[in-house]
Design a protein around this motif. Structure first.
Motif, PDB file in Angstrom:
ATOM      1  N   ASP A  81      70.940  -6.332 -19.284  1.00 26.84           N
ATOM      2  CA  ASP A  81      71.044  -5.146 -20.147  1.00 26.84           C
ATOM      3  C   ASP A  81      69.739  -4.363 -20.149  1.00 26.84           C
ATOM      4  OD1 ASP A  81      73.628  -5.873 -20.828  1.00 26.84           O
ATOM      5  OD2 ASP A  81      73.160  -6.374 -22.921  1.00 26.84           O
ATOM      6  N   HIS A  82      68.619  -5.067 -20.256  1.00 27.42           N
ATOM      7  CA  HIS A  82      67.313  -4.395 -20.247  1.00 27.42           C
ATOM      8  C   HIS A  82      67.101  -3.654 -18.923  1.00 27.42           C
ATOM      9  CE1 HIS A  82      65.385  -7.172 -23.548  1.00 27.42           C
ATOM     10  NE2 HIS A  82      66.433  -6.508 -23.977  1.00 27.42           N
ATOM     11  N   ARG A  83      67.447  -4.303 -17.812  1.00 24.32           N
ATOM     12  CA  ARG A  83      67.295  -3.656 -16.492  1.00 24.32           C
ATOM     13  C   ARG A  83      68.173  -2.411 -16.390  1.00 24.32           C
ATOM     14  NH1 ARG A  83      66.582  -8.915 -14.573  1.00 24.32           N
ATOM     15  NH2 ARG A  83      68.815  -9.297 -14.389  1.00 24.32           N
ATOM     16  N   LEU A  84      69.406  -2.532 -16.859  1.00 26.33           N
ATOM     17  CA  LEU A  84      70.333  -1.402 -16.787  1.00 26.33           C
ATOM     18  C   LEU A  84      69.803  -0.218 -17.596  1.00 26.33           C
ATOM     19  CD1 LEU A  84      74.141  -1.634 -16.973  1.00 26.33           C
ATOM     20  CD2 LEU A  84      72.932   0.088 -18.285  1.00 26.33           C
ATOM     21  N   LEU A  85      69.350  -0.469 -18.812  1.00 23.82           N
ATOM     22  CA  LEU A  85      68.846   0.614 -19.660  1.00 23.82           C
ATOM     23  C   LEU A  85      67.574   1.223 -19.072  1.00 23.82           C
ATOM     24  CD1 LEU A  85      69.665  -1.074 -23.039  1.00 23.82           C
ATOM     25  CD2 LEU A  85      70.629   1.096 -22.226  1.00 23.82           C
ATOM     26  N   ARG A  86      66.694   0.398 -18.543  1.00 24.43           N
ATOM     27  CA  ARG A  86      65.493   0.934 -17.879  1.00 24.43           C
ATOM     28  C   ARG A  86      65.876   1.782 -16.664  1.00 24.43           C
ATOM     29  NH1 ARG A  86      62.870  -4.747 -18.883  1.00 24.43           N
ATOM     30  NH2 ARG A  86      61.365  -4.229 -20.511  1.00 24.43           N
ATOM     31  N   GLY A  87      66.916   1.361 -15.968  1.00 27.55           N
ATOM     32  CA  GLY A  87      67.357   2.069 -14.768  1.00 27.55           C
ATOM     33  C   GLY A  87      67.929   3.447 -15.033  1.00 27.55           C
ATOM     34  N   LEU A  88      68.307   3.730 -16.255  1.00 24.81           N
ATOM     35  CA  LEU A  88      68.857   5.051 -16.587  1.00 24.81           C
ATOM     36  C   LEU A  88      67.777   6.081 -16.914  1.00 24.81           C
ATOM     37  CD1 LEU A  88      71.904   3.889 -18.720  1.00 24.81           C
ATOM     38  CD2 LEU A  88      71.992   5.067 -16.511  1.00 24.81           C
ATOM     39  N   LEU A  89      66.535   5.653 -17.017  1.00 23.19           N
ATOM     40  CA  LEU A  89      65.458   6.571 -17.431  1.00 23.19           C
ATOM     41  C   LEU A  89      65.284   7.770 -16.504  1.00 23.19           C
ATOM     42  CD1 LEU A  89      62.555   4.390 -18.823  1.00 23.19           C
ATOM     43  CD2 LEU A  89      64.075   5.935 -20.045  1.00 23.19           C
ATOM     44  N   ASP A  90      65.307   7.537 -15.193  1.00 27.68           N
ATOM     45  CA  ASP A  90      65.108   8.650 -14.262  1.00 27.68           C
ATOM     46  C   ASP A  90      66.159   9.729 -14.466  1.00 27.68           C
ATOM     47  OD1 ASP A  90      62.845   7.557 -13.122  1.00 27.68           O
ATOM     48  OD2 ASP A  90      63.912   6.714 -11.396  1.00 27.68           O
ATOM     49  N   ASP A  91      67.411   9.319 -14.621  1.00 26.67           N
ATOM     50  CA  ASP A  91      68.478  10.297 -14.837  1.00 26.67           C
ATOM     51  C   ASP A  91      68.350  10.976 -16.198  1.00 26.67           C
ATOM     52  OD1 ASP A  91      69.569   9.901 -12.325  1.00 26.67           O
ATOM     53  OD2 ASP A  91      70.978   8.378 -13.021  1.00 26.67           O
ATOM     54  N   LEU A  92      67.891  10.245 -17.201  1.00 29.23           N
ATOM     55  CA  LEU A  92      67.671  10.867 -18.508  1.00 29.23           C
ATOM     56  C   LEU A  92      66.582  11.933 -18.418  1.00 29.23           C
ATOM     57  CD1 LEU A  92      67.811   7.806 -20.936  1.00 29.23           C
ATOM     58  CD2 LEU A  92      69.531   9.605 -20.649  1.00 29.23           C
ATOM     59  N   GLN A  93      65.563  11.675 -17.608  1.00 27.78           N
ATOM     60  CA  GLN A  93      64.488  12.660 -17.447  1.00 27.78           C
ATOM     61  C   GLN A  93      64.982  13.918 -16.744  1.00 27.78           C
ATOM     62  OE1 GLN A  93      61.642  10.016 -15.576  1.00 27.78           O
ATOM     63  NE2 GLN A  93      60.465   9.913 -17.474  1.00 27.78           N
ATOM     64  N   ARG A  94      66.105  13.803 -16.053  1.00 29.50           N
ATOM     65  CA  ARG A  94      66.722  14.968 -15.403  1.00 29.50           C
ATOM     66  C   ARG A  94      67.809  15.589 -16.276  1.00 29.50           C
ATOM     67  NH1 ARG A  94      65.745  11.644 -10.875  1.00 29.50           N
ATOM     68  NH2 ARG A  94      67.791  10.661 -10.907  1.00 29.50           N
ATOM     69  N   ASN A  95      67.876  15.142 -17.528  1.00 35.10           N
ATOM     70  CA  ASN A  95      68.851  15.667 -18.496  1.00 35.10           C
ATOM     71  C   ASN A  95      70.291  15.526 -18.015  1.00 35.10           C
ATOM     72  OD1 ASN A  95      66.719  16.329 -20.181  1.00 35.10           O
ATOM     73  ND2 ASN A  95      66.568  18.396 -19.384  1.00 35.10           N
ATOM     74  N   ASP A  96      70.605  14.382 -17.447  1.00 38.81           N
ATOM     75  CA  ASP A  96      71.931  14.088 -16.921  1.00 38.81           C
ATOM     76  C   ASP A  96      72.849  13.637 -18.061  1.00 38.81           C
ATOM     77  OD1 ASP A  96      73.989  12.101 -15.924  1.00 38.81           O
ATOM     78  OD2 ASP A  96      73.247  12.862 -14.001  1.00 38.81           O
ATOM     79  N   ALA A  97      73.891  14.405 -18.327  1.00 37.76           N
ATOM     80  CA  ALA A  97      74.799  14.111 -19.435  1.00 37.76           C
ATOM     81  C   ALA A  97      75.525  12.783 -19.230  1.00 37.76           C
ATOM     82  CB  ALA A  97      75.806  15.245 -19.614  1.00 37.76           C
TER      83      ALA A  97
END
Length: 126
Positions: A81-97
């Motif tokens: 779970d921690h890896r998955l949530l960390r892995g979403l950071l790049d897309d969040l920085q691109r404002n990916d809905a």
């Protein structure tokens, strides 16, 4: 549920994480670019300032307590779970809905898992 005093600070942080998760999901569903952008920025900031330190505390202080074969699935689920949530950071920085929606969903599920399963197992050892 009354928590062990050792776990109470982490449980309080879980409450804030659930609030963040709900706001991420709401913003993603809104389809409004401004709301999505603001929620992504909030999620990235919260991840860096609160969630990642919280994860590190769990990884370094709590998970080593769970050494038995019976508890290894809990450890593996937590780390994944921690890896998955960390892995979403790049897309969040691109404002990916889509990433924002996934982040909210996974964060909420992760908090529920920890409160119901992981922390219960740790409390049985304390």
């Amino acid at each position: 549920m009354k928590r062990s005093p050792l776990l109470q600070p982490l449980s309080r942080e879980h409450h804030a994480a659930l609030s963040l998760a709900r706001s991420c999901e709401r913003a993603a569903r809104s389809g409004d670019a401004a709301q999505i952008d603001a929620a992504c920025e909030r999620a990235v900031r919260a991840f860096r300032q609160q969630l990642d330190p919280h994860f590190r505390t769990e990884e370094h202080a709590l998970l080593p307590l769970l050494r038995s074969a019976d508890t290894q699935p809990l450890v593996q689920r937590t780390l994944e779970d921690h890896r998955l949530l960390r892995g979403l950071l790049d897309d969040l920085q691109r404002n990916d809905a889509g990433a924002l929606a996934r982040f909210g969903e996974h964060l909420a599920a992760h908090v529920r898992f920890e409160e119901r399963a992981l922390f219960a197992a740790i409390e049985s050892l304390l």
